[in-house]
Design an enzyme around this catalytic site. Structure first.
Site, short mmCIF file in Angstrom:
data_model
loop_
_atom_site.label_atom_id
_atom_site.label_comp_id
_atom_site.label_asym_id
_atom_site.label_seq_id
_atom_site.Cartn_x
_atom_site.Cartn_y
_atom_site.Cartn_z
N HIS A 134 0.49 -11.37 1.36
CA HIS A 134 -0.56 -10.58 0.73
C HIS A 134 -1.23 -11.33 -0.44
CE1 HIS A 134 -1.68 -6.07 0.03
NE2 HIS A 134 -2.71 -6.86 -0.19
N TYR A 149 0.82 -1.21 0.00
CA TYR A 149 0.00 0.00 0.00
C TYR A 149 0.86 1.27 0.00
CZ TYR A 149 -3.78 -3.12 1.67
OH TYR A 149 -4.69 -4.12 1.83
#
Length: 276
Positions: free
Chosen positions: A106, A48
């Site tokens: 992830h 992110y």
């Protein structure tokens, strides 16, 4: 706020703040505001590019670090054991913390040594620097391999889950193996506000469609949700979804909605058809 607690180290509030795609000062302000409102669960990731902004908020907040659950994640191109370790250490530095409460892979990689990657992940838990470990975006057969064949003490899986994307098989598996399921994109990127049945339920209760969609997730056993919300009004609205009580008629309407509408499936995503 109710917490999900399980044998594999998890101690996580059911409602968290998703931070993608917030960046920089905007992200820091949103996290500080959420903590001031009562959030105690913040979701971030190396991918992110905002762990430093989250870390700045954690450092500036009056809420003690020990009262805040922080989830972060390692990106799919950093899963070779040494790279995974290095990514984790970078995350700790960015977050200005000695540990993370939950650390996830992830996305699965296409070509990787699964066993060595999972061993490296487990080593982080054994070091105490990751209080709990898990995965995100793993289809059921891959999750089963990690849990049953490799014996990894996974505490949670994070996947897309909302009123128009079902995760019944995955959730059943999680419950049988002492894992939590965290729903990302729980508001289907706000598409829930356009679904007539959700709007009707919201009108009946005098609440917002987004609150109905969240309440449906949060009432489920072993399910958490991490909606992204930058503004104070949306953060409060999501928080107040914890107080909404749906009835059997509401649940039947939601159960009848289509459950195959996946919104997040990048080019590197796994084969979702496997095991769904």
């Amino acid at each position: 706020m109710e917490r999900l607690i399980n044998p594999n180290g998890l101690n996580m509030p059911k409602l968290g703040l998703g931070t993608w795609p917030m960046l920089g000062e905007d992200c820091t302000k949103a996290v500080m505001q959420a903590l001031a409102l009562g959030y105690r669960h913040i979701d971030t990731a190396a991918g992110y590019n905002n762990e430093d902004a989250v870390g700045a908020a954690l450092a500036a907040s009056d809420v003690p670090r020990g009262e805040i659950h922080v989830t972060s994640k390692v990106w799919w191109d950093q899963l070779e054991p040494q790279k995974l370790q290095a990514s984790f250490e970078r995350s700790l530095r960015a977050l200005r913390s000695d540990y993370v409460d939950l650390f996830l892979i992830h996305w699965p990689a296409k070509d990787w040594d699964l066993r060595r990657t999972i061993e490296a992940l487990v080593a982080l838990k054994e070091s105490g620097k990751a209080r709990a470990i898990g995965v995100a975006n793993f289809p059921l057969p891959l999750l089963r391999e990690v849990v049953e064949d490799l014996g990894a003490p996974l505490a949670a899986i994070q996947v897309e889950y909302h009123v128009t994307l079902g995760q019944a098989k995955l959730l059943d598996y999680c419950r049988r193996h002492g894992m939590a399921l965290t729903a990302y994109s729980p508001l289907a990127r706000n598409k829930v506000s356009e679904i007539p049945d959700i709007v009707a339920i919201a009108d009946k209760h005098g609440v917002l469609p987004t609150q109905v969609a969240l309440a449906w997730l949060l009432e489920q056993q072993d399910v958490a949700a991490v909606p992204k919300a930058a503004g104070r009004a949306n953060q409060l609205s999501n928080l107040n979804a914890l107080n909404i009580r749906l009835d059997d008629e509401d649940r039947a309407k939601i159960a009848a909605l289509p459950k195959g509408q996946r919104l997040v499936s990048p080019a590197f995503a796994p084969d979702w058809s496997d095991g769904e």
